[in-house]
Design an enzyme around this catalytic site. Structure first.
Site, short mmCIF file in Angstrom:
data_model
loop_
_atom_site.label_atom_id
_atom_site.label_comp_id
_atom_site.label_asym_id
_atom_site.label_seq_id
_atom_site.Cartn_x
_atom_site.Cartn_y
_atom_site.Cartn_z
N TYR A 1 47.67 -0.94 118.32
CA TYR A 1 47.01 0.22 117.47
C TYR A 1 45.59 0.59 116.69
O TYR A 1 45.24 -0.56 115.90
CB TYR A 1 48.00 0.19 116.25
CG TYR A 1 48.41 1.63 115.27
CD1 TYR A 1 48.67 3.40 115.76
CD2 TYR A 1 47.07 1.12 113.72
CE1 TYR A 1 48.12 3.82 114.67
CE2 TYR A 1 47.52 2.56 112.88
CZ TYR A 1 47.48 3.85 113.25
OH TYR A 1 47.16 4.69 112.85
N HIS B 1 40.64 14.84 111.43
CA HIS B 1 41.10 14.40 109.88
C HIS B 1 39.92 14.70 109.01
O HIS B 1 40.66 14.94 107.91
CB HIS B 1 41.46 13.56 110.10
CG HIS B 1 42.54 12.54 110.91
ND1 HIS B 1 43.26 12.61 111.89
CD2 HIS B 1 43.41 12.12 110.09
CE1 HIS B 1 43.96 12.44 112.61
NE2 HIS B 1 44.12 11.59 111.37
N ASN C 1 40.82 4.76 106.99
CA ASN C 1 41.89 4.14 106.77
C ASN C 1 41.22 3.90 104.79
O ASN C 1 39.85 3.10 104.70
CB ASN C 1 41.82 3.18 106.88
CG ASN C 1 43.72 3.18 107.77
OD1 ASN C 1 44.48 2.86 107.44
ND2 ASN C 1 43.73 4.34 107.83
N TYR D 1 49.63 9.47 59.41
CA TYR D 1 49.66 8.46 60.68
C TYR D 1 48.63 8.73 60.95
O TYR D 1 47.75 7.80 61.73
CB TYR D 1 50.56 8.70 61.49
CG TYR D 1 52.39 8.93 61.17
CD1 TYR D 1 52.55 7.83 59.75
CD2 TYR D 1 52.97 8.87 61.71
CE1 TYR D 1 53.59 7.88 58.97
CE2 TYR D 1 54.86 8.31 61.89
CZ TYR D 1 54.77 7.69 60.38
OH TYR D 1 55.80 7.08 59.60
N ARG E 1 46.48 6.09 58.75
CA ARG E 1 47.03 5.26 58.52
C ARG E 1 47.83 4.04 60.06
O ARG E 1 47.33 2.63 60.40
CB ARG E 1 48.28 5.40 57.98
CG ARG E 1 49.06 4.14 57.86
CD ARG E 1 49.74 3.87 57.17
NE ARG E 1 50.38 5.02 56.23
CZ ARG E 1 52.54 5.86 56.59
NH1 ARG E 1 52.63 4.13 57.28
NH2 ARG E 1 52.75 6.61 55.78
N PHE F 1 46.46 0.41 102.50
CA PHE F 1 46.06 1.69 102.44
C PHE F 1 47.06 2.63 101.49
O PHE F 1 46.46 4.24 100.94
CB PHE F 1 45.79 2.82 103.79
CG PHE F 1 47.57 2.64 104.73
CD1 PHE F 1 48.40 3.17 103.74
CD2 PHE F 1 47.12 1.83 105.86
CE1 PHE F 1 49.36 3.60 104.46
CE2 PHE F 1 48.59 1.94 106.83
CZ PHE F 1 49.22 2.35 105.88
N GLU G 1 54.75 8.61 107.70
CA GLU G 1 54.43 8.85 106.87
C GLU G 1 54.63 8.83 106.02
O GLU G 1 55.15 10.02 105.48
CB GLU G 1 52.62 8.78 106.72
CG GLU G 1 51.89 8.27 107.77
CD GLU G 1 50.96 8.31 108.16
OE1 GLU G 1 50.11 9.87 107.47
OE2 GLU G 1 49.91 8.49 108.82
#
Length: 507
Positions: free
Chosen positions: A51, A81, A193, A278, A281, A327, A412
C-alpha cells in the site's frame, strides 16, 4: 539555534521554533534515513503490492501501479490532494508544521530519501514558508490537504512566503537557491500522511494558552488588591487538603504576588469576616484546574510531536511496510478540546473580576472606576467588550472531537476533526488575552483609588509597566487606544516578564 533530535524534542524547543528560533536537524539521523529509503527501494524491487508504494490510495488501494509509474503516482497524489480552501496559515504556525514534519520523517520510519529531508530542512534554514490554506482537513488519514499544499510548493507548484512576500513556488525556490523536488516511491504519501498541521495549531494554541494562564494570575492578584480582597483563601493549608497540584501552585503564586502589599495590610484585621466573590476567592481552584488541564494536554501534544504518524511505516531491519493508523489525530483532537475549555475559563474568570471591579456594591470602588460616574462612563464598555469576547470563546469551545463524518467512499469512516479543534485555539487565546489586558487596566485603575497605599513590590512593578504606556483614567477618553496598548503588552509577555519567576509553568 534549535538542533532537532527527532523523537526527543522538548516542548520548550517546539515553543522556541514557533517563536522564530533557527532550526537544524541533528546529523546523527542520516544513517537511519538512508536505511529507511533503502528499504523502500528493496520493496519496490520485489514487485509485490504494498500500500502506498505501488498501489492506489484510500478506496483505490486495490489498484496496482506499474513500476514505471511510481513517481507519477506520488506526484498525482500530491497535486490531487492539494485541495484546501480558506486563508493561509500564519507563517509561524506553518513553519512549525514544517519542523514537525521534518522531525517525523527523520526518524527513519517513513522511507523518504535524504534529499527530501534536506529540502524540508532547507525551507526552515532559508526562511521559505509554504502558503497553506487552513481549511480542508478532517484530522484523519493525515492532514492531507494542508500537507499536500506544503509538498506541492516543494515541488514548485503553489506559493511560498519569503521575507514577508508571497511568491509563486518555483520563483521562491529559485530565490532560495533550491531546485523543485522530484518525489520518489512512497514520498508523496509520507509527506501527506501525518498530523503535523493539527499538531502545529494545537501547539500554537497551547503556547498562547500558557501565556494567558500565567498573565491572568498576575492580573488576578492585582484585582484582588484593587477590590481589597483577602489572601486567606490562598493559605497553603487549604490547598494541601485540596490535593491538586495546580491548585496548590496557583495559590502559592498568588500569595507571593501579594506578599508585602500595604493595601492588603490596611484591612488585614477584617479578613476573617471577608467572603470574597468566587472570582477572587476561588482563583486557585479554577486556575489550578486550568493549569492541570493544560499540562495534561501538553503531555499528549509532546508525544504526538515526537511521534511518527506516517502510513505505512517502514521497518528497515526487515524491509517491511506495515499499515497502521498513526495518522488518526484523535489524541490531538482531545488535547485541543481540553485547551479550548481551559482558555474559555481563563477569560471567563478574568471577565468576572472586571465586572466585580466596576460594580461599587461588590468592590467598594467608584462606579465603573471613574470619580464622576454619570458624567463619565469609565470602564462600562470595556467590561462589555470583555463579556463579548468571553461569550465568543464559549461558542467556540464546543468539543470538536465528538464530531465525525465518513470520507473517501467510507474507507475512512471515522475521523477526529483535530484540525478544526486545533485551528480555533490561537483565536480563542487572542480573545482571552484581550480580556486580560482589559482586566489589567481595570485593576490598575482600582488600585489607584487606594493611594497613597501601594500594592506589593511585584504588583507595583506591573502597574508601572502599564502606566508607562497608559495613564490613569481621570475622565472619559478614546479607550480603544488604551486597550490596544494594554493588550499588546500582555501578548508581548510583559506580565510574565515582570513576575515570571513567581508563576507556575505548563511546558
Amino acid at each position: 539555534m534549535i538542533t532537532l533530535q527527532p523523537g526527543s524534542v522538548s516542548l520548550r524547543d517546539w515553543r522556541s521554533i514557533f517563536r522564530g528560533e533557527d532550526v537544524r536537524l541533528d546529523a546523527a539521523c542520516a544513517p537511519g534515513i538512508a536505511r529507511s529509503a533503502g528499504a523502500v527501494a528493496a520493496i519496490v524491487a520485489r514487485k509485490l503490492p504494498v500500500y502506498g508504494i505501488n498501489t492506489g490510495f484510500g478506496k483505490l488501494a486495490s489498484v496496482r501501479i506499474d513500476s514505471a509509474d511510481l513517481e507519477t503516482l506520488q506526484r498525482n497524489l500530491v497535486l490531487s490532494h492539494a485541495a484546501g480552501v480558506g486563508e493561509p496559515m500564519p507563517v509561524a504556525v506553518a513553519r512549525l508544521m514544517v519542523a514537525l514534519k521534518l522531525a517525523s520523517l527523520a526518524q527513519g520510519a517513513s522511507g523518504v530519501r535524504p534529499a527530501t529531508i534536506a529540502m524540508l530542512e532547507a525551507l526552515l534554514v532559508r526562511g521559505l514558508t509554504p502558503v497553506v490554506p487552513i481549511q480542508g482537513s478532517v484530522g484523519a488519514s493525515g492532514d492531507l490537504a494542508p500537507l499536500a499544499h506544503m509538498t506541492a510548493a516543494m515541488m514548485g507548484t503553489g506559493e511560498f512566503v519569503l521575507n514577508g512576500r508571497r511568491l509563486p513556488a518555483a520563483e521562491g525556490l529559485a530565490a532560495a537557491g533550491l531546485e523543485p523536488l522530484a518525489l520518489g516511491a512512497k514520498e508523496g504519501l509520507a509527506l501527506l500522511n501525518g498530523t503535523q498541521f493539527s499538531t502545529a495549531y494545537a501547539l500554537a494554541g497551547l503556547f498562547e494558552a500558557e501565556l494567558a494562564c500565567r498573565s491572568a494570575l498576575v492580573t488576578g492578584a492585582l484585582s484582588t488588591d484593587a477590590a481589597r480582597g483577602s489572601d486567606a483563601p490562598f493559605d497553603p493549608r487549604v490547598h494541601a487538603l485540596g490535593r491538586h497540584r495546580g491548585q496548590a501552585e496557583t495559590a502559592e503564586a498568588l500569595r507571593r504576588l501579594l506578599a508585602g502589599s500595604a493595601i492588603r495590610h490596611s484591612h488585614l484585621a477584617e479578613h476573617e469576616q471577608v467572603q470574597d466573590p468566587y472570582c477572587l476567592r476561588c482563583q486557585p481552584q479554577v486556575m489550578g484546574a486550568v493549569l492541570d488541564l493544560l499540562r495534561q494536554a501538553s503531555d499528549t501534544l509532546g508525544a504526538e510531536a515526537n511521534g511518527v504518524s506516517d502510513n505505512p511505516l517502514i521497518f528497515a531491519e526487515t524491509n517491511e511496510a506495515l499499515s497502521g493508523g498513526n495518522f488518526h489525530a484523535e489524541p490531538v483532537a482531545f488535547a485541543a478540546d481540553m485547551i479550548a475549555m481551559a482558555v474559555c475559563e481563563i477569560g471567563s474568570l478574568a471577565e468576572r473580576r472586571i465586572a466585580m471591579l466596576v460594580d461599587p456594591a461588590l468592590s467598594g470602588l467608584p462606579a465603573f472606576l471613574t470619580r464622576k460616574p454619570g458624567l463619565n462612563s469609565g470602564f462600562m464598555m470595556p467590561q462589555v467588550t470583555a463579556a463579548a469576547l468571553v461569550s465568543e470563546n464559549k461558542q467556540r469551545a464546543y468539543p470538536a472531537s465528538v464530531d465525525s463524518i465518513p470520507t473517501s467512499a467510507n474507507q475512512e469512516d471515522h475521523v477526529s476533526m483535530a484540525a478544526h479543534g486545533a485551528r480555533r485555539l490561537p483565536g480563542m487565546a487572542e480573545n482571552a488575552t484581550a480580556v486580560i489586558g482589559i482586566e489589567w487596566l481595570a485593576a490598575a485603575q482600582g488600585c489607584d483609588f487606594h493611594a497613597p497605599l501601594l500594592s506589593s513590590v511585584r504588583l507595583e512593578d506591573v502597574r508601572g509597566v502599564l502606566r508607562s504606556e497608559v495613564p490613569h483614567l481621570d475622565a472619559d477618553r478614546y479607550l480603544h487606544a488604551d486597550m490596544a496598548k494594554a493588550i499588546a503588552l500582555v501578548r508581548a509577555g510583559a506580565l510574565t516578564d515582570s513576575c515570571g519567576d513567581l508563576l507556575p509553568l505548563v511546558t
